[in-house]
Enzyme design. Structure first.
Site, PDB file in Angstrom:
ATOM      1  N   SER A 275       0.873  -1.187   0.000  1.00 14.60           N
ATOM      2  CA  SER A 275       0.000   0.000   0.000  1.00 14.60           C
ATOM      3  C   SER A 275       0.899   1.222   0.000  1.00 14.60           C
ATOM      4  O   SER A 275       2.106   1.122   0.264  1.00 14.60           O
ATOM      5  CB  SER A 275      -0.861   0.018   1.259  1.00 14.60           C
ATOM      6  OG  SER A 275      -0.109   0.489   2.365  1.00 14.60           O
ATOM      7  N   ASP A 276       0.356   2.393  -0.276  1.00 11.56           N
ATOM      8  CA  ASP A 276       1.132   3.600  -0.019  1.00 11.56           C
ATOM      9  C   ASP A 276       0.958   3.943   1.461  1.00 11.56           C
ATOM     10  O   ASP A 276       0.152   3.340   2.171  1.00 11.56           O
ATOM     11  CB  ASP A 276       0.736   4.740  -0.953  1.00 11.56           C
ATOM     12  CG  ASP A 276       1.876   5.761  -1.085  1.00 11.56           C
ATOM     13  OD1 ASP A 276       2.815   5.729  -0.263  1.00 11.56           O
ATOM     14  OD2 ASP A 276       1.840   6.597  -2.003  1.00 11.56           O
ATOM     15  N   TRP A 277       1.707   4.920   1.892  1.00 20.47           N
ATOM     16  CA  TRP A 277       1.764   5.262   3.327  1.00 20.47           C
ATOM     17  C   TRP A 277       0.346   5.600   3.860  1.00 20.47           C
ATOM     18  O   TRP A 277      -0.222   6.622   3.496  1.00 20.47           O
ATOM     19  CB  TRP A 277       2.700   6.457   3.526  1.00 20.47           C
ATOM     20  CG  TRP A 277       2.897   6.843   4.953  1.00 20.47           C
ATOM     21  CD1 TRP A 277       1.981   7.428   5.790  1.00 20.47           C
ATOM     22  CD2 TRP A 277       4.082   6.657   5.735  1.00 20.47           C
ATOM     23  NE1 TRP A 277       2.522   7.629   7.021  1.00 20.47           N
ATOM     24  CE2 TRP A 277       3.817   7.169   7.027  1.00 20.47           C
ATOM     25  CE3 TRP A 277       5.345   6.124   5.471  1.00 20.47           C
ATOM     26  CZ2 TRP A 277       4.760   7.169   8.046  1.00 20.47           C
ATOM     27  CZ3 TRP A 277       6.292   6.123   6.498  1.00 20.47           C
ATOM     28  CH2 TRP A 277       5.996   6.636   7.761  1.00 20.47           C
ATOM     29  N   GLY A 278      -0.148   4.714   4.706  1.00 17.48           N
ATOM     30  CA  GLY A 278      -1.455   4.971   5.328  1.00 17.48           C
ATOM     31  C   GLY A 278      -2.631   4.892   4.377  1.00 17.48           C
ATOM     32  O   GLY A 278      -3.747   5.293   4.735  1.00 17.48           O
ATOM     33  N   SER A 279      -2.420   4.379   3.177  1.00 15.87           N
ATOM     34  CA  SER A 279      -3.512   4.485   2.194  1.00 15.87           C
ATOM     35  C   SER A 279      -4.658   3.516   2.476  1.00 15.87           C
ATOM     36  O   SER A 279      -5.767   3.736   2.002  1.00 15.87           O
ATOM     37  CB  SER A 279      -2.989   4.315   0.765  1.00 15.87           C
ATOM     38  OG  SER A 279      -2.436   3.035   0.577  1.00 15.87           O
TER      39      SER A 279
END
Ligand code: BGC
Length: 764
Positions: free
Chosen positions: A291-295
């Site tokens: 995932s992207d950061w916190g996505s």
């Protein structure tokens, strides 16, 4: 929910055979080891492999006393509750963290260490947009290779690069991380960078996992505002956005990162069409999706998941394998499996993918092999790496104007005035995403010029205009301090006395990049005013534009006579620019992103479709009822593919080996390129097509090939491109890959706006 789950299961059932057939990452021996390990794992341990945590342990050691968060994370590592860490860098720090995981957890599964090694690690290379302007795939691969050698010597096994987002909107600060506006060039560059990072064998101690990101459509964030919604049609998705992802997935890229945006109202992170149907199933991707950061958590803000538990459900069922910093899997995945909401086979599939990469890296044989302090001491920031960085940097420079042949600067020049804050800035050339590049460590342009001329030439410097040093490391920089113009007088004084003035303008490093979207991408402060003052007192003004994106400033482009677009060129920036200024290197770069004339034109790009009213009707030039702006041209200031040299190149008309082509035949198109000027030089010969009529509208021009070739003065070289069915194929609005019979324009030239054309008919 049930529909998503059903689809996920179908994909799971069909995926393995497709994978086996297609992806270079699938090897029987490794698959067997993965299966054997998976059988031993508890549900907690499986979930553990899917969590990624961030840390900055290089500061105080692995478990800083009194830092509760770090303590908790250490406990998690010891339990096998973490699959990967990001932002732990250094042979020692990674060794310590690895030890916690390997020596304490039941199964001793090693960690992978990820970091944004975007354009160099310690030795910094040009920002990717700059590097792309070299159109030099070998140079681009070598830059990624050096980055991987340095990063792996510092304990890293995984980079979150290359960003392969094809972008058309320079307001979006992240265009600096990409390869510009073209999917064909973008794909070639993505493959070159992947090869540089991953090498031929991931078990080598100096190769690392690469990541194609951001999947998908992130560069199309509405109005260029970062993290914004995306709304693109199917043909743009298939023909423009997806090609570099498809190519790298099929070539064996180790990971893909999804994106912060939605497509058609589905956040990319929860999109099973993108992640399962396309990436994993149709393309046979063998690595894992991060995932992207916190996505994952952000799907709650999108109004898609009602809470973190549902976000975890959406992410895992739609194919997101690892969770970067949402703690959604860590907190909810076990419960989701135990309640029967998520089938264990879905979790197993994700874990398999993560373990597969750990085996490929050879971490089970030696989890510490990247954490070797001797290698770290020996391999970072070496003279050899700096020499490669200088070489790549000089190739990335684009000469836009040389009207008075002021360049290259000859021996007759005895007095040079260097003007502009950016010329004496040792930090800006490092650009954004500069890995472990040390602040202020770049060779400034002033230093580069001094290095080049020694004591033979008088070099004077004046700052001229001021620029904020606090331009938003993590702060928004809405207001720049007023420049009262007090630096102008000194700048004008030295300009008057000089034979040649080198004036730098542009952006500071952190005025571009993630979170640095801007509505105004013209020069800030008084830079333009200073330019106008200086050109009044000296005719030989060389403008050096240093920025992380195309800058919109028509007056600068129109009123300057000599103009170099240099981007943020990295550690060796000053030396590389000096190589070009003094003719040690004849510039060969070409723009990979159009420079707009006006911000209101954005997006302006070369491979657009034709409007129904593309021009005024015959004899009706005064009409307003055609596709245009009443106050500006349609064309950009400088188009894709543009860039000149100290020499000149003349092209013959392209010739086809046949004017018709059967579906299974090939035809060759050739052109003679002659160096008609006074210098040896490299030219980027560009090959475009236009499908005249198709079942889905096609762009007016599409790059289909290029060759960067050295041609000595007076010499002629014949360049040939082969055309086959693939060259003429495209994705329809239904996502079908087809070649349709009919007429094609075949175009060759030295820029997208300067081509010669010949017609080819594709037969049924
Ligand atoms: C960026 C990614 C990056 C990640 C980790 C995110 O904010 O969008 O491109 O890899 O952070 O640093």
């Amino acid at each position: 929910m049930h529909q998503v789950m059903a689809l996920a299961m179908v994909c799971l059932l069909v995926a393995p055979s497709i994978l086996r057939a297609q992806n270079p990452l699938i090897e029987d021996e490794i698959e067997a080891k993965v299966e054997a390990l998976l059988q031993k794992m508890t549900l907690e341990e499986k979930v553990g492999q899917l969590n990624q945590h961030s840390g900055s342990w290089d500061v105080t050691g692995p478990v800083p006393a009194g830092n509760e968060y770090a303590q908790r994370r250490a406990e998690l590592l010891k339990k096998g509750g973490v699959g990967s860490m990001l932002n732990i860098v250094g042979a020692e720090a990674t060794y310590e963290a690895q030890k916690l995981a390997v020596e304490n957890s039941r199964l001793g599964i090693p960690l992978i260490f990820g970091y944004d090694v975007v354009h160099g690690f310690k030795t910094i290379f040009p920002i990717p947009l700059g590097e792309s302007a070299s159109w030099d795939l070998k140079a681009i691969e070598s830059s990624a290779r050096v980055a991987a050698i340095e990063a792996t010597a510092s304990g890293l096994t995984w980079t979150f690069a290359p960003m392969v987002d094809v972008g058309r909107d320079p307001r979006w600060g992240r265009v600096m991380e990409g390869a510009g506006e073209d999917p064909y060039l973008g794909t070639q560059i993505a493959l070159a960078r992947m090869k540089g990072f991953q090498g031929d064998d991931l078990t080598d101690e100096n190769t690392m996992m690469a990541t194609a990101k951001h999947f998908a459509g992130y560069a199309f964030s509405e109005s260029g505002r970062d993290y914004n919604t995306v709304d693109v049609g199917t043909t743009t998705l298939y023909n423009i956005i997806l090609p570099p992802f498809e190519a790298t997935a099929k070539a064996g890229i180790a990971s893909v990162m999804n994106s912060f945006n939605d497509l058609n109202g589905i956040p990319a992170n929860g999109d099973s069409f993108l992640q399962r149907e396309l990436l994993k199933e149709a393309w046979g991707f063998g690595g894992f999706i991060i995932s992207d950061w916190g996505s994952i958590r952000q799907m709650i803000n999108h109004g898609y998941s009602k809470d973190l538990k549902q976000a975890a459900y959406h992410a895992i069922t739609s194919g997101n394998d690892m969770d970067m910093e949402s703690q959604a899997y860590q907190n909810h995945l076990k419960e989701l499996v135990e309640s029967g909401e998520v089938d264990i086979r879905i979790v197993d599939e994700a874990v398999r993918r993560v373990l597969r990469m750990k085996f490929h890296l050879g971490l089970f044989d030696d989890p510490y092999k990247y954490s070797d302090t001797d290698r770290e001491k020996a391999l970072l920031y070496t003279d050899e790496h700096r020499a490669i960085a200088r070489d790549v940097a000089k190739r990335s420079i684009v000469l836009l104007k040389n009207d008075r042949s002021v360049l290259p600067i000859g021996d007759d020049v005895k007095n040079i005035a260097v003007i502009g804050h950016l010329a004496n800035d040792k930090d800006t050339p490092l650009g954004n995403w500069r890995g472990r590049g040390e602040s202020g460590s770049a060779v400034s342009l002033l230093e580069g010029i001094q290095n080049a001329v020694g004591s033979k030439v008088k070099v004077s410097y004046a700052e001229g205009y001021t620029m904020s040093t606090d331009d938003g490391v993590f702060n928004r920089a809405l207001h720049f301090p007023e420049d009262d113009g007090s630096g102008f007088a000194e700048a004008i004084k030295i300009a008057k006395k000089a034979d040649v003035v080198i004036l730098t303008v542009g952006e500071k490093a952190l005025q571009t990049g993630e979170g640095r979207s801007k509505v105004d991408i013209s020069l800030t402060g008084r830079q333009l005013d200073l330019f106008n003052e200086i050109r009044k007192v000296n005719d030989n003004v060389v403008v050096v534009l240093m920025a992380g994106r195309p800058i919109v400033e028509p007056e600068l482009y129109e009123q300057s006579t000599t103009l170099l677009n240099t981007f943020h060129l990295g550690t060796e920036a000053g030396n590389a620019i000096a190589d070009v200024l003094f003719g040690k290197y004849n510039p060969s770069g070409k723009l990979t992103m159009s420079i707009p004339r006006a911000i209101g034109q954005i997006p302006v790009y070369y491979n657009h479709k034709s409007a129904g009213r593309p021009s005024p009707g015959p004899g009706d030039e005064g009409s307003v009822f055609w596709s245009h702006f009443n106050d500006e041209e349609n064309t950009p200031q400088y188009p894709f593919g543009y860039g000149i040299s100290y020499t000149t190149f003349e092209y013959s008309a392209p010739e086809l080996s046949g004017s018709t082509m059967g579906m299974n035949e090939t035809v060759e198109v050739s052109v003679d390129v002659t160096n008609t000027g006074d210098f040896d030089g490299e030219e980027v010969v560009q090959f475009y097509i236009r499908d005249r009529f198709a079942s889905t509208m096609r762009p007016v021009q599409e790059l289909k090939g290029f060759e960067k070739v050295m041609i000595k003065k007076g010499e002629t070289k014949t360049i040939t491109f082969t055309i086959d069915k693939e060259t003429l194929s495209f994705y329809t609005h239904k996502g079908e890959w087809v070649a349709e019979p009919g007429m094609f324009s075949i175009m060759i030239g030295g820029s997208s706006d300067n081509v010669q054309m010949v017609e080819l008919e594709l037969l049924d």
